[in-house]
Design a protein around this motif. Structure first.
Motif, mmCIF file in Angstrom:
data_model
loop_
_atom_site.group_PDB
_atom_site.id
_atom_site.type_symbol
_atom_site.label_atom_id
_atom_site.label_comp_id
_atom_site.label_asym_id
_atom_site.label_seq_id
_atom_site.Cartn_x
_atom_site.Cartn_y
_atom_site.Cartn_z
ATOM 1 N N ALA A 150 -3.579 -8.546 -2.594
ATOM 2 C CA ALA A 150 -2.879 -9.334 -3.610
ATOM 3 C C ALA A 150 -1.489 -9.782 -3.161
ATOM 4 N N PHE A 151 -0.816 -8.962 -2.341
ATOM 5 C CA PHE A 151 0.568 -9.259 -1.965
ATOM 6 C C PHE A 151 0.745 -9.136 -0.444
ATOM 7 N N PRO A 152 1.524 -10.025 0.189
ATOM 8 C CA PRO A 152 1.752 -9.922 1.642
ATOM 9 C C PRO A 152 2.713 -8.787 1.970
ATOM 10 N N SER A 153 2.508 -8.189 3.127
ATOM 11 C CA SER A 153 3.468 -7.227 3.671
ATOM 12 C C SER A 153 4.554 -7.996 4.407
ATOM 13 N N LEU B 77 -8.913 2.461 -2.637
ATOM 14 C CA LEU B 77 -9.251 1.208 -3.310
ATOM 15 C C LEU B 77 -7.998 0.540 -3.868
ATOM 16 N N ALA B 78 -7.121 1.325 -4.475
ATOM 17 C CA ALA B 78 -5.879 0.764 -5.024
ATOM 18 C C ALA B 78 -5.031 0.146 -3.921
ATOM 19 N N ALA B 79 -4.971 0.807 -2.735
ATOM 20 C CA ALA B 79 -4.190 0.277 -1.618
ATOM 21 C C ALA B 79 -4.775 -1.041 -1.117
ATOM 22 N N ILE B 80 -6.109 -1.114 -1.013
ATOM 23 C CA ILE B 80 -6.753 -2.341 -0.544
ATOM 24 C C ILE B 80 -6.502 -3.489 -1.509
ATOM 25 N N SER C 296 0.810 -1.224 0.000
ATOM 26 C CA SER C 296 0.000 0.000 0.000
ATOM 27 C C SER C 296 0.842 1.271 0.000
ATOM 28 N N ALA C 297 2.175 1.133 0.159
ATOM 29 C CA ALA C 297 3.038 2.323 0.263
ATOM 30 C C ALA C 297 2.994 3.183 -0.990
ATOM 31 N N ALA C 298 2.684 2.587 -2.133
ATOM 32 C CA ALA C 298 2.646 3.351 -3.379
ATOM 33 C C ALA C 298 1.382 4.199 -3.506
ATOM 34 N N SER D 1 -14.996 1.761 -1.230
ATOM 35 C CA SER D 1 -13.728 2.478 -1.352
ATOM 36 C C SER D 1 -13.511 2.915 -2.791
ATOM 37 N N GLY D 2 -12.708 3.944 -2.959
ATOM 38 C CA GLY D 2 -12.402 4.434 -4.292
ATOM 39 C C GLY D 2 -11.062 5.128 -4.318
#
Length: 286
Positions: free
Chosen positions: A237-240, A229-232, A58-60, A224-225
């Motif tokens: 999709a990928f683990p932290s 939404l992109a962060a969720i 989600s950092a991006a 969400s939007g």
């Protein structure tokens, strides 16, 4: 801090293992033998952990906040075996391993954001090899020097998670799962004196501890939007992935042992750090 019930379970396990080993000592002869079995109960921890690896998908899309402090506390209970490969009057070299269980608690706080989170792990299988070298004046008496090395490894999923936030925002515990794995390379060098029934030693220990935390998310994106939404979607999709390590590796070490017979000893050890590392060890020789 680890919950009292978890610590109590580990201490009870160590006591039960000790009850199995102690009768063997009563049947042993005056020769200590080449085999040493032990049970250990240990409490340790680290404050203000470093974070050399930090990755969240989600950092991006969302800003990341600094100011975090992190800590780890752990309770261990394990049985060990040492075999004396060299057993001479002045020198002893032994090798073996240990097997048991451990429970850890990871806590993180951000005072500026008023946010905190805590995970307690399920009981993890704890295992690893160990080596000991002793140089002594005489067996069971006089000055001695001891070198120890032990490796510990464990891994377990979370048993519970707690999150506190003044705004009530953040990922709810039900929407993510944590998995922890940790290793510890532990070496010590001490100099001591043996009075027969008692011995005491002091020196330095070096512990290279590493904690790996992986978070998998399953957040509901409904409502969400935009960047949220992109962060969720990225989190789902990928683990932290995070890695933590102590600020300091070296600490003083003090150990005291009471030996009522040649085959039986009770040993206490402490590393007086900001979160003391304390262990109690029952040893039986064959």
């Amino acid at each position: 801090m680890t919950s009292l019930p978890a610590l109590a379970r580990l201490l009870v396990l160590a006591a039960c293992l000790g009850g199995v080993l102690t009768p063997w000592a009563a049947r042993a002869d005056d020769d200590q033998g080449r085999l040493e079995m032990s049970v250990t109960a240990r409490s340790l921890g680290y404050r203000d952990l470093r974070e050399p690896v930090s990755f969240t998908p989600s950092a991006a899309f969302l800003p990341q906040h600094g100011g975090w402090t992190r800590s780890w506390s752990e309770q261990r209970a394990y049985a060990g075996v040492l075999v004396r490969l060299i057993d001479e009057r002045r020198v002893v070299v032994a090798a073996g391993g240990h097997l048991g269980t451990a429970v850890g608690v990871f806590a993180a706080k951000n005072v500026g954001q008023g946010f905190s989170e805590l995970w307690e792990t399920r009981p993890a299988l704890l295992w690893g090899p160990c080596v000991r070298v002793v140089v002594r004046q005489e067996p069971g008496q006089g000055v001695f020097a001891r070198l120890d090395y032990a490796f510990f490894s464990a891994a377990a999923p979370e048993a519970r998670e707690e999150v506190a936030s003044p705004s009530g925002t953040g990922t709810p515990p039900a929407a993510r799962d944590a998995f922890f794995s940790w290793t510890s390379h532990e070496a010590s060098a001490v100099l001591g004196y043996d009075w027969g029934r008692f011995n005491a030693a002091a020196g330095l220990s070096l512990i290279a501890f590493a904690l790996d935390k992986r978070l998998t998310h399953h957040v509901d994106p409904t409502g969400s939007g935009g960047n949220a939404l992109a962060a969720i979607l990225a989190l789902n999709a990928f683990p932290s992935h995070y890695v933590y390590a102590p600020q300091y590796l070296v600490a003083p070490l003090v150990t005291i042992a009471f030996r009522p017979t040649r085959q039986l000893a009770l040993e206490g050890t402490i590393r007086p750090t900001d979160q003391p590392d304390v262990s109690l060890r029952l040893v039986v020789g064959f």
